[in-house]
Design a protein around this motif. Structure first.
Motif, PDB file in Angstrom:
ATOM      1  N   ILE A   3       0.790  -1.190  -0.066  1.00  0.00           N
ATOM      2  CA  ILE A   3       0.119   0.153   0.126  1.00  0.00           C
ATOM      3  C   ILE A   3       0.979   1.319  -0.060  1.00  0.00           C
ATOM      4  N   PRO A   5       1.008   5.144   0.567  1.00  0.00           N
ATOM      5  CA  PRO A   5       0.074   6.189   0.961  1.00  0.00           C
ATOM      6  C   PRO A   5       0.279   7.366  -0.017  1.00  0.00           C
ATOM      7  N   LEU A   6      -0.915   8.080  -0.162  1.00  0.00           N
ATOM      8  CA  LEU A   6      -1.046   9.333  -0.819  1.00  0.00           C
ATOM      9  C   LEU A   6      -0.279  10.498  -0.199  1.00  0.00           C
ATOM     10  N   ASP A  63      -5.319   4.027   6.004  1.00  0.00           N
ATOM     11  CA  ASP A  63      -6.615   3.685   5.665  1.00  0.00           C
ATOM     12  C   ASP A  63      -7.417   4.770   4.573  1.00  0.00           C
ATOM     13  N   ASP A  64      -7.965   4.508   3.624  1.00  0.00           N
ATOM     14  CA  ASP A  64      -8.611   5.632   2.840  1.00  0.00           C
ATOM     15  C   ASP A  64      -9.909   6.361   3.737  1.00  0.00           C
ATOM     16  N   ARG A  65     -10.527   5.479   4.493  1.00  0.00           N
ATOM     17  CA  ARG A  65     -11.553   5.963   5.292  1.00  0.00           C
ATOM     18  C   ARG A  65     -11.080   6.942   6.273  1.00  0.00           C
ATOM     19  N   PHE A  67      -8.136   8.817   5.946  1.00  0.00           N
ATOM     20  CA  PHE A  67      -7.687   9.905   5.205  1.00  0.00           C
ATOM     21  C   PHE A  67      -8.887  10.768   4.396  1.00  0.00           C
ATOM     22  N   VAL A  68     -10.088  10.228   4.312  1.00  0.00           N
ATOM     23  CA  VAL A  68     -11.201  11.005   3.899  1.00  0.00           C
ATOM     24  C   VAL A  68     -11.822  11.819   5.133  1.00  0.00           C
TER      25      VAL A  68
END
Length: 134
Positions: A3, A5-6, A63-65, A67-68
């Motif tokens: 993974i 990360p952004l 985790d994308d969640r 991050f959002v």
């Protein structure tokens, strides 16, 4: 699969200090001492270090969640959903109507996939009869 990360912000400590020094000139022209020994520059470096630490941690959110959620906290959220639109060519038999009623359904077959993508008209759709003459 790893993974990655952004990278929300890739500014370094030096970039943050230089940006702050440029803003000092714009906002407080009476401040003329930009040496390392100046207490104000020491505070600029402290805040640049804290900002760099925060950016490093934010860039490591796994985790994308999460991050959002973090992006929502600072005022950036996902764009609202919008319905898809498409131009469709329909060949009609003579004597057919000039509109398509709401609920008219079409399906798009994607190459290499077994599932069809359904589309449905959400209102009356006017049919435009046009032809090219050569």
């Amino acid at each position: 699969m790893p993974i990655f990360p952004l990278n929300v912000d890739d500014r370094s400590f030096e970039d943050l200090v230089l940006e702050a020094k440029r803003r000092i000139v714009a906002y407080t022209p009476e401040w003329t001492d930009f040496n390392e020994s100046d207490p104000g520059i020491t505070l600029v470096q402290l805040f640049a270090w804290l900002t760099q630490t925060m950016l490093y941690r934010l860039n490591r959110v796994p985790d994308d969640r999460m991050f959002v959620s973090f992006m929502n906290l600072i005022g950036y959220g996902p764009s609202p959903a919008v319905p898809a639109t498409a131009i469709v060519e329909v060949k009609l038999a003579p004597g057919s109507g000039t509109t398509v009623v709401p609920g008219f359904q079409l399906a798009l077959s994607a190459p290499g996939k077994d599932d069809d993508i359904p589309f449905e008209a959400d209102g009356q759709v006017p049919l435009v009869g046009a032809s090219l003459v050569t």
